[in-house]
Design a protein around this motif. Structure first.
Motif, PDB file in Angstrom:
ATOM      1  N   GLY A 207       0.780  -1.229   0.000  1.00  0.00           N
ATOM      2  CA  GLY A 207       0.000   0.000   0.000  1.00  0.00           C
ATOM      3  C   GLY A 207       0.808   1.274   0.000  1.00  0.00           C
TER       4      GLY A 207
ATOM      5  N   SER B  71      -4.723   2.738  -7.630  1.00  0.00           N
ATOM      6  CA  SER B  71      -4.165   3.772  -6.773  1.00  0.00           C
ATOM      7  C   SER B  71      -4.559   5.158  -7.273  1.00  0.00           C
TER       8      SER B  71
ATOM      9  N   ARG C  84      -8.137   5.784  -6.341  1.00  0.00           N
ATOM     10  CA  ARG C  84      -8.312   6.099  -4.920  1.00  0.00           C
ATOM     11  C   ARG C  84      -7.917   7.543  -4.607  1.00  0.00           C
ATOM     12  N   LEU C  85      -6.968   8.086  -5.365  1.00  0.00           N
ATOM     13  CA  LEU C  85      -6.536   9.467  -5.144  1.00  0.00           C
ATOM     14  C   LEU C  85      -7.411  10.466  -5.890  1.00  0.00           C
TER      15      LEU C  85
ATOM     16  N   ASP D 271       0.085   4.429  -2.677  1.00  0.00           N
ATOM     17  CA  ASP D 271      -0.881   5.507  -2.444  1.00  0.00           C
ATOM     18  C   ASP D 271      -0.214   6.712  -1.782  1.00  0.00           C
TER      19      ASP D 271
END
Length: 319
Positions: A264, A299, A302-303, A267
Motif C-alpha cells: 500500500g 491507486s 483512490r486518489l 498511495d
C-alpha cells in the motif's frame, strides 16, 4: 511534391501558413500545433497531407520534445472517414509510407505511433471504427500493438490525503540518486514500455539511464519537486517525479521497489507527488498507466484521478 495514381497528391506542408489546410481533418491535439511549430517541436516538412484537388483525405505528422533533434513520435494520423474501404486504408498507407521515407532517416528506428482515444471506444461503433481504421493502416505498414494506456487527470478541488506518516519524503539529490532506484524498479515491471526496453537487450540500468536522459533531464521545472520515499529508518521504498512537461503538470514517473510492493505504499507516494504539484496552484495534473497495470490504476482512482481518455501505442520492431 509527389503525384501518385487516382489523382492523389501526397506532400509535406510548405510552411506554417498551411496549418489551416492540415486542420481540415481534426484530432484532439490540433490546438497544440501552432505553438509546436513556433517552438520547433514540429516542422512543416514533418507534416504531410494526401490531397485530391483541395480536399484533404489523410494527414500525418511527427513530433519531438527536443527542438533541433529528429522526430521522436508519430502522433498525428488521420483519415477522411467518409471514404469507403479499401480506398480509405489504401490512401492512408500510401501517405504513411511516402512521408516516413522522407522524414525518418534510412536505417533509423521508426518512431512509436501513439493516438489518444475515448475511454469507452470499444462500446461505441463509430469510435471503434475510427480507431480500428487507423490501426489497420499501421499494421499494414508493419507496426504492432504495444499497449493500451489509461490517461488520467486530477482536478483542482479534488481532496488530497494528508501525509499518513508511514513514509518520510526527501528531495532527489541528483541523477545517480534517482537512477539507483529506477534500476531495481524496472525488475518485474508491469509497464509495457519498460518491458520492451528490457526485451530489446538493454539492462535495467541502461533502460533507466535512457529514460532519465531522454525525458527527466529535459524538464524545466525544479528537480527539488522530485521525491524519494523512505521508511523512518532511512530504507528507500520508492519515488515519484512530479514535473511539468511542454503542456501540462504531470506525474511523470512513480515507482515502488520490488521488496516493498503490495504493502500500500504506492498511495502515499502518489499522494506526495500530487501534493507537490497542487501546492503550485495548478488546475489539473495529468498521468498515465498501462491498462494492464491494475494496481497502479486503482491507486490513481483512490486518489481521485479521473480516466478521461485512453491511448494506444504501436511500434515497429527492428529487423
Amino acid at each position: 511534391m509527389t503525384l501518385v495514381p487516382t489523382g492523389l497528391t501526397v506532400r509535406p506542408l510548405t510552411g506554417a501558413d498551411e496549418l489551416g489546410l492540415f486542420c481540415r481533418l481534426s484530432y484532439v491535439l490540433d490546438h497544440e500545433l501552432a505553438d509546436d511549430l513556433a517552438t520547433g517541436r514540429r516542422r512543416p516538412e514533418w507534416m504531410w497531407v494526401a490531397l485530391r484537388g483541395d480536399r484533404v483525405l489523410a494527414r500525418v505528422a511527427w513530433w519531438t520534445g527536443r527542438p533541433g533533434s529528429g522526430p521522436q513520435a508519430l502522433d498525428f494520423f488521420d483519415l477522411d472517414d467518409s471514404l469507403p474501404e479499401p480506398e480509405r486504408g489504401a490512401i492512408g498507407l500510401r501517405l504513411l509510407e511516402a512521408a516516413t521515407e522522407a522524414v525518418v532517416p534510412a536505417g533509423a528506428a521508426r518512431p512509436e505511433y501513439g493516438r489518444f482515444i475515448p475511454p469507452g471506444w470499444r462500446d461505441d461503433p463509430a469510435a471503434r471504427e475510427v480507431v480500428e481504421a487507423r490501426t489497420r493502416v499501421m499494421e499494414a505498414a508493419g507496426a504492432r500493438m504495444l499497449v493500451e494506456r489509461l490517461r488520467l487527470e486530477w482536478r483542482k478541488g479534488t481532496p488530497v490525503p494528508e501525509d499518513d506518516g508511514r513514509l518520510v519524503f526527501r528531495p532527489v539529490s541528483g541523477r545517480e540518486d534517482l537512477l539507483a532506484l529506477m534500476t531495481p524498479v524496472l525488475e518485474g515491471t508491469l509497464d509495457a514500455h519498460g518491458q520492451q526496453d528490457l526485451a530489446s537487450g538493454l539492462s535495467a540500468r541502461e533502460a533507466a539511464e535512457q529514460h532519465y536522459d531522454d525525458e527527466f533531464a529535459h524538464f524545466r521545472t525544479p528537480q527539488e519537486w522530485w521525491r524519494i520515499a523512505e521508511l523512518p529508518d532511512g530504507e528507500p521504498v520508492g519515488f515519484v517525479v512530479p514535473a511539468r512537461n511542454n503542456y501540462h503538470p504531470v506525474i511523470a514517473y512513480i515507482g515502488v521497489l520490488p521488496a516493498h510492493r503490495g504493502r500500500g505504499y504506492v498511495d502515499g507516494i502518489l499522494a506526495e507527488g500530487t501534493r507537490v504539484l497542487a501546492a503550485q496552484g495548478v488546475d489539473r495534473i495529468r498521468a498515465a498507466t498501462d491498462l494492464g497495470n491494475v494496481p497502479m490504476a486503482k491507486s490513481f482512482a483512490r486518489l481521485g484521478y479521473v480516466n478521461f481518455e485512453r491511448a494506444l501505442n504501436m511500434v515497429w520492431d527492428l529487423p
